[in-house]
Design a protein around this motif. Structure first.
Motif, mmCIF file in Angstrom:
data_model
loop_
_atom_site.group_PDB
_atom_site.id
_atom_site.type_symbol
_atom_site.label_atom_id
_atom_site.label_comp_id
_atom_site.label_asym_id
_atom_site.label_seq_id
_atom_site.Cartn_x
_atom_site.Cartn_y
_atom_site.Cartn_z
ATOM 1 N N HIS A 105 0.525 -11.108 -13.087
ATOM 2 C CA HIS A 105 0.913 -9.785 -12.610
ATOM 3 C C HIS A 105 2.131 -9.803 -11.526
ATOM 4 O O HIS A 105 2.305 -10.854 -10.857
ATOM 5 C CB HIS A 105 -0.274 -9.275 -11.935
ATOM 6 N N LYS A 136 2.784 -8.604 -5.069
ATOM 7 C CA LYS A 136 2.556 -7.173 -4.208
ATOM 8 C C LYS A 136 4.067 -7.031 -3.189
ATOM 9 O O LYS A 136 4.488 -6.163 -3.027
ATOM 10 C CB LYS A 136 1.631 -7.116 -3.113
ATOM 11 N N TYR A 174 -3.209 0.649 -16.819
ATOM 12 C CA TYR A 174 -3.733 -0.514 -16.395
ATOM 13 C C TYR A 174 -5.264 -0.278 -16.289
ATOM 14 O O TYR A 174 -5.865 0.804 -16.563
ATOM 15 C CB TYR A 174 -3.183 -0.914 -14.827
ATOM 16 N N GLU A 225 -7.745 -2.400 -14.287
ATOM 17 C CA GLU A 225 -8.515 -2.700 -12.834
ATOM 18 C C GLU A 225 -7.469 -2.665 -11.853
ATOM 19 O O GLU A 225 -7.862 -2.118 -10.807
ATOM 20 C CB GLU A 225 -9.493 -3.889 -12.798
ATOM 21 N N GLU A 226 -6.297 -3.240 -11.944
ATOM 22 C CA GLU A 226 -5.356 -3.417 -10.973
ATOM 23 C C GLU A 226 -3.997 -2.831 -11.492
ATOM 24 O O GLU A 226 -3.538 -3.173 -12.511
ATOM 25 C CB GLU A 226 -5.330 -4.822 -10.465
ATOM 26 N N THR A 231 -14.821 -3.413 -13.375
ATOM 27 C CA THR A 231 -14.980 -3.944 -11.786
ATOM 28 C C THR A 231 -16.290 -3.839 -11.203
ATOM 29 O O THR A 231 -16.777 -4.742 -10.770
ATOM 30 C CB THR A 231 -13.987 -3.101 -11.127
ATOM 31 N N GLU A 284 0.819 -1.309 0.113
ATOM 32 C CA GLU A 284 -0.006 -0.008 -0.055
ATOM 33 C C GLU A 284 0.820 1.418 0.078
ATOM 34 O O GLU A 284 0.534 2.327 -0.578
ATOM 35 C CB GLU A 284 -0.835 0.052 1.340
ATOM 36 N N THR A 312 -1.140 -3.809 -10.752
ATOM 37 C CA THR A 312 -0.360 -4.866 -11.218
ATOM 38 C C THR A 312 -0.327 -5.359 -12.559
ATOM 39 O O THR A 312 0.645 -6.085 -12.909
ATOM 40 C CB THR A 312 -0.271 -5.907 -10.038
ATOM 41 N N GLU A 313 -1.211 -4.975 -12.929
ATOM 42 C CA GLU A 313 -1.631 -5.439 -14.509
ATOM 43 C C GLU A 313 -0.470 -4.995 -15.603
ATOM 44 O O GLU A 313 -0.059 -5.318 -16.504
ATOM 45 C CB GLU A 313 -2.821 -5.089 -15.116
#
Length: 436
Positions: free
Chosen positions: A89, A92, A75, A77-78, A426, A4, A80-81
């Motif tokens: 992906h 974290k 990206y 939605e996320e 989403t 985060e 990490t895409e």
């Protein structure tokens, strides 16, 4: 920092704006040990089609047994895409660890008098380092903005450069003519390399070819005549690749919809031919498997069938033209219910005529971006072009109630900014899961 905190740090760098130039990213990657030099790179620039072409090439290389990175922007939605390996992906923990390292290097840069890197430069550096640590074979690298001064262009050598479809976009940075924009995109071409050019108008191709010749690079023009469409419906497309000198392919199937996706497939195939001729193991089976496995969310994606709900990130005039053609191809003269939102700097006024002719009713949305045109302003703009019914939506959670009021035979399309499409996707996916 944890995940985060890493995301907060990355997004906090948005305030440093979008600055074209390679000084900062060059210094940052040097401090990281130039990780981008440790794998083979397929570099892709263009206004539209970068994502689809990147995904097809990536999925074929994965099917061929290669550990393959994919760097995309933005990206959906996320976060990490944006950084993937073999369709997975970035985790974290890795993102947090590498972001911490990158921040340390940025602090050194600033102490030496450099400007703070932009958000895109930070993300690019994180991606490069992650791909190095994971020891990938290939990186399919998508340009963020332009090409010549884009942060991804810090790479010194590429296995192949690809120039996809070019149209008007980011003109405040790239120039106000297609030739100027093409020149900036062609800036990714490296000396003594190979260049693939998507089928498009001669004035654009001539600019790219001239830059390739100046760099003594081989030119491969994609010929749309090599594609013969066999059939297509909302479940996908089947086509024959008529060029047989490198691959002798069976009829191929792709999930991606619209005529332009067949040309993107031809561009990917031309690239794969060049990679194979460079000594890498790619065969007909891996292409067939990679293409059928390739999915690209938010690009004329049918997310529901009763009623039909389409999500399409057509965010500039070229993308809207493709969207309009696809609607007519799959649904004929049937009028659709349209949900539309665009960034203000994408010249929304230029594309409205395409959309009102397709629609029987329009709802407007505000994309989640500081550059967005508000739903109220968009509704006002549409009313200047047409007397069609237009309803501005203030909150995204209103969408589900509106959708529930439509007949199952309707065709509903969300089109425009990817920042809007991601949020809508989403929301709708969560609602569908709750119902099932």
């Amino acid at each position: 920092m944890n995940y985060e905190e890493a995301i907060d740090f990355i997004h906090s760098t948005y305030k440093f704006g979008s600055k074209l130039g390679l000084d900062n990213i060059t210094k940052l990657t040097e401090l990281l040990g130039n990780p981008q030099d440790s794998y083979k790179i397929i570099h892709i620039a263009g206004t539209n089609g970068k994502g689809s072409t990147s995904n097809m090439i990536h999925d074929v290389l994965v099917s061929s047994g290669y550990k393959t990175g994919l760097f995309i922007s933005p990206y959906l939605e996320e976060f990490t895409e944006r950084i993937q390996i073999n369709k997975i992906h970035i985790d974290k923990e890795s993102l947090a660890k590498i972001t911490t390292l990158v921040k340390e290097k940025i602090d050194i840069m600033i102490s030496e008098g450099y400007n703070h890197p932009t958000e895109f430069e930070v993300v690019t550096a994180i991606g490069f380092k992650y791909f190095e640590e994971q020891k990938i074979n290939f990186l399919v690298l998508e340009v963020g903005l332009g090409g010549r001064f884009d942060a991804t262009n810090v790479v010194k050598n590429t296995l192949v450069s690809i120039i996809t479809s070019i149209s008007y976009d980011h003109m405040q940075y790239l120039g106000n003519t297609l030739e100027k924009i093409a020149f900036e995109k062609a800036g990714i071409i490296k000396r003594d390399s190979k260049v693939i050019i998507y089928p498009q108008s001669d004035n654009i191709k001539d600019v790219v070819k001239n830059q390739a010749k100046l760099k003594n690079s081989e030119i491969y023009e994609v010929d749309e005549k090599n594609i013969r469409k066999i059939k297509g419906d909302i479940t996908g497309q089947e086509f024959e690749y008529l060029k047989k000198d490198v691959f002798n392919l069976p009829n191929l199937k792709i999930n991606l919809l619209g005529e332009h996706q067949l040309y993107n497939a031809a561009t990917a195939l031309c690239t794969l031919e060049v990679i194979k001729k460079s000594g890498y193991n790619i065969d007909e089976h891996s292409i067939e498997k990679g293409f059928i496995n390739c999915k690209f969310a938010g690009r004329f994606e049918i997310i529901n069938k009763e009623p039909i709900i389409i999500l399409d990130g057509g965010h500039n005039i070229n993308g809207i033209e493709y969207f309009s053609k696809a609607i007519k191809e799959y649904f004929g003269d049937k009028k659709i219910i349209l949900f539309y939102g665009m960034l203000e700097d994408k010249n929304p006024d230029d594309v409205i005529d395409y959309l009102v002719h397709l629609s029987k009713e329009i709802y407007t949305l505000t994309p989640n971006n500081p550059r967005a045109m508000s739903s109220n302003d968009m509704a006002y703009l549409i009313r200047q072009h047409s007397d069609i019914k237009v309803t501005p939506i203030q909150k995204y959670n209103e969408i589900l109630n509106i959708l529930n009021g439509f007949d199952e035979k309707e065709v509903i399309a969300f089109v425009g900014s990817l920042y809007m499409i991601g949020e809508v996707r989403t929301l709708i996916k969560k609602d569908l899961n709750l119902k099932n």
